[in-house]
Scaffold this motif. Sequence first.
Motif, mmCIF file in Angstrom:
data_model
loop_
_atom_site.group_PDB
_atom_site.id
_atom_site.type_symbol
_atom_site.label_atom_id
_atom_site.label_comp_id
_atom_site.label_asym_id
_atom_site.label_seq_id
_atom_site.Cartn_x
_atom_site.Cartn_y
_atom_site.Cartn_z
ATOM 1 N N ASN A 6 0.846 -1.184 0.000
ATOM 2 C CA ASN A 6 0.000 0.000 0.000
ATOM 3 C C ASN A 6 0.887 1.242 0.000
ATOM 4 O OD1 ASN A 6 -1.469 2.237 1.352
ATOM 5 N ND2 ASN A 6 -3.151 0.768 1.247
ATOM 6 N N LYS A 7 0.864 1.969 -1.100
ATOM 7 C CA LYS A 7 1.764 3.121 -1.255
ATOM 8 C C LYS A 7 1.477 4.238 -0.255
ATOM 9 C CE LYS A 7 2.705 2.134 -6.111
ATOM 10 N NZ LYS A 7 2.581 0.725 -5.883
ATOM 11 N N TYR A 8 0.222 4.392 0.150
ATOM 12 C CA TYR A 8 -0.121 5.428 1.128
ATOM 13 C C TYR A 8 0.500 5.119 2.490
ATOM 14 C CZ TYR A 8 -3.439 7.402 -2.171
ATOM 15 O OH TYR A 8 -4.021 7.989 -3.271
ATOM 16 N N THR A 11 4.298 5.507 2.267
ATOM 17 C CA THR A 11 4.659 6.930 2.277
ATOM 18 C C THR A 11 4.490 7.517 3.671
ATOM 19 O OG1 THR A 11 4.010 7.123 -0.042
ATOM 20 C CG2 THR A 11 4.210 9.169 1.204
ATOM 21 N N LEU A 131 -2.548 10.229 4.950
ATOM 22 C CA LEU A 131 -1.920 9.054 4.336
ATOM 23 C C LEU A 131 -2.261 7.783 5.107
ATOM 24 C CD1 LEU A 131 1.634 10.472 3.507
ATOM 25 C CD2 LEU A 131 -0.156 9.882 1.855
ATOM 26 N N ILE A 134 -6.141 7.016 4.497
ATOM 27 C CA ILE A 134 -6.429 6.482 3.165
ATOM 28 C C ILE A 134 -5.832 5.082 3.014
ATOM 29 C CG2 ILE A 134 -5.991 6.761 0.684
ATOM 30 C CD1 ILE A 134 -6.058 9.846 1.245
ATOM 31 N N GLY A 135 -4.584 4.937 3.434
ATOM 32 C CA GLY A 135 -3.940 3.624 3.337
ATOM 33 C C GLY A 135 -4.653 2.573 4.159
#
Length: 148
Positions: A6-8, A11, A131, A134-135
């Motif tokens: 999961n990029k969120y 990050t 972040l 959302i993630g």
Amino acid sequence: MNSDSNKYLVTAALCCVVAALAHVGCIVFGADWYRFFGAGEEMAQMAEQGLWYPAIVTSVIVLILLICALYGLSGAGVIKRLPLTRLALVVIAGIFIFRGVSFVGLIPMFPENSLTFWLISSGICLFIGGLFAIGSLQQWSKLGSKNA
């Protein structure tokens, strides 16, 4: 990094690590860094005097940020699942978002901190909290397994 990660959350974890490193810089480089990051003249002066209080407070913040980063990476599937990952991610997102929006009420409690500090740090907290939120939403079903 796993392409399913999961990029969120990754990050968010990286942002926490960067924030932790900035706090470590304050401990290592002292008063000038406390001043630069807007922590207040009182913290800077205590650091100049060699008092332990700024380093202890800042170390606790570093530890919390690193724990947040680990949970972000855990939720993203980059590292092994940590205990209570789902709950932890919700709490972490909530704390960051709450810190981001509650700065007006916090200002009187920390009058030494500059307005620039409050605006920038609150924006950063809102960003990181977003972040995490959302993630976490994206991973919710995956995190609901028996190991979450």
